[in-house]
Design a protein around this motif. Sequence first.
Motif, PDB file in Angstrom:
ATOM      1  N   LYS A 133      32.126  42.769  16.621  1.00 41.96           N
ATOM      2  CA  LYS A 133      32.951  40.859  15.798  1.00 41.96           C
ATOM      3  C   LYS A 133      34.040  41.049  14.453  1.00 41.96           C
ATOM      4  CE  LYS A 133      32.725  36.671  15.209  1.00 41.96           C
ATOM      5  NZ  LYS A 133      34.005  35.876  15.011  1.00 41.96           N
ATOM      6  N   LYS A 134      33.327  41.882  14.231  1.00 46.29           N
ATOM      7  CA  LYS A 134      34.539  42.065  12.838  1.00 46.29           C
ATOM      8  C   LYS A 134      35.938  42.858  13.431  1.00 46.29           C
ATOM      9  CE  LYS A 134      30.624  42.805   9.319  1.00 46.29           C
ATOM     10  NZ  LYS A 134      30.773  44.013   8.506  1.00 46.29           N
ATOM     11  N   LYS A 135      36.039  43.945  14.773  1.00 48.60           N
ATOM     12  CA  LYS A 135      37.480  44.540  15.058  1.00 48.60           C
ATOM     13  C   LYS A 135      37.664  43.106  15.742  1.00 48.60           C
ATOM     14  CE  LYS A 135      35.181  49.459  15.253  1.00 48.60           C
ATOM     15  NZ  LYS A 135      35.299  50.278  16.916  1.00 48.60           N
ATOM     16  N   MET A 136      37.014  42.592  16.249  1.00 47.50           N
ATOM     17  CA  MET A 136      38.128  41.691  16.914  1.00 47.50           C
ATOM     18  C   MET A 136      38.517  40.009  16.097  1.00 47.50           C
ATOM     19  SD  MET A 136      35.029  40.084  19.934  1.00 47.50           S
ATOM     20  CE  MET A 136      35.851  38.858  20.565  1.00 47.50           C
ATOM     21  N   ASP A 137      37.567  40.450  14.796  1.00 48.50           N
ATOM     22  CA  ASP A 137      38.259  39.380  13.966  1.00 48.50           C
ATOM     23  C   ASP A 137      39.696  39.781  13.029  1.00 48.50           C
ATOM     24  OD1 ASP A 137      36.160  37.506  14.021  1.00 48.50           O
ATOM     25  OD2 ASP A 137      34.681  37.880  12.426  1.00 48.50           O
ATOM     26  N   SER A 138      39.245  41.391  12.779  1.00 49.25           N
ATOM     27  CA  SER A 138      40.467  41.809  12.431  1.00 49.25           C
ATOM     28  C   SER A 138      41.618  41.929  13.418  1.00 49.25           C
ATOM     29  CB  SER A 138      40.680  43.217  12.043  1.00 49.25           C
ATOM     30  OG  SER A 138      40.423  43.733  13.539  1.00 49.25           O
ATOM     31  N   LEU A 139      41.518  41.528  15.127  1.00 51.12           N
ATOM     32  CA  LEU A 139      43.085  41.544  15.994  1.00 51.12           C
ATOM     33  C   LEU A 139      42.880  39.673  15.941  1.00 51.12           C
ATOM     34  CD1 LEU A 139      41.568  44.504  17.941  1.00 51.12           C
ATOM     35  CD2 LEU A 139      43.208  44.589  16.638  1.00 51.12           C
ATOM     36  N   ARG A 140      42.799  38.839  15.377  1.00 49.59           N
ATOM     37  CA  ARG A 140      42.625  37.685  16.218  1.00 49.59           C
ATOM     38  C   ARG A 140      43.673  36.986  15.962  1.00 49.59           C
ATOM     39  NH1 ARG A 140      38.165  34.144  12.163  1.00 49.59           N
ATOM     40  NH2 ARG A 140      37.171  35.089  14.559  1.00 49.59           N
ATOM     41  N   GLY A 141      44.854  37.330  14.736  1.00 49.08           N
ATOM     42  CA  GLY A 141      46.468  37.363  15.641  1.00 49.08           C
ATOM     43  C   GLY A 141      46.905  37.246  16.886  1.00 49.08           C
TER      44      GLY A 141
END
Length: 84
Positions: A13-21
């Motif tokens: 989830k943290k990795k996904m959040d870092s790629l949100r943009g």
Amino acid sequence: MNVISFRIPGKLKKKMDSLRGVVDWSEEVRRFIEKRVREIEQERVVGELEKLIQELPPAPKGYAARLVKEDRDMEGCIYKESYS
């Protein structure tokens, strides 16, 4: 449109959040699910067709050879007509 949810590990989830943009996760997951559903549906259809083919009676002996000969004979006729 319906909403579904599922659990993923916190690290992911943290990795996904870092790629949100960079990644539209909703669209990415939606496309994956649509593709997977199509694949499974196609596999089922192929399985059903294979089952139907197995249930067909065998062709009479020499049938395939006769069809090939007829086809070759027809090609000769078309060829001769085209270049006469």
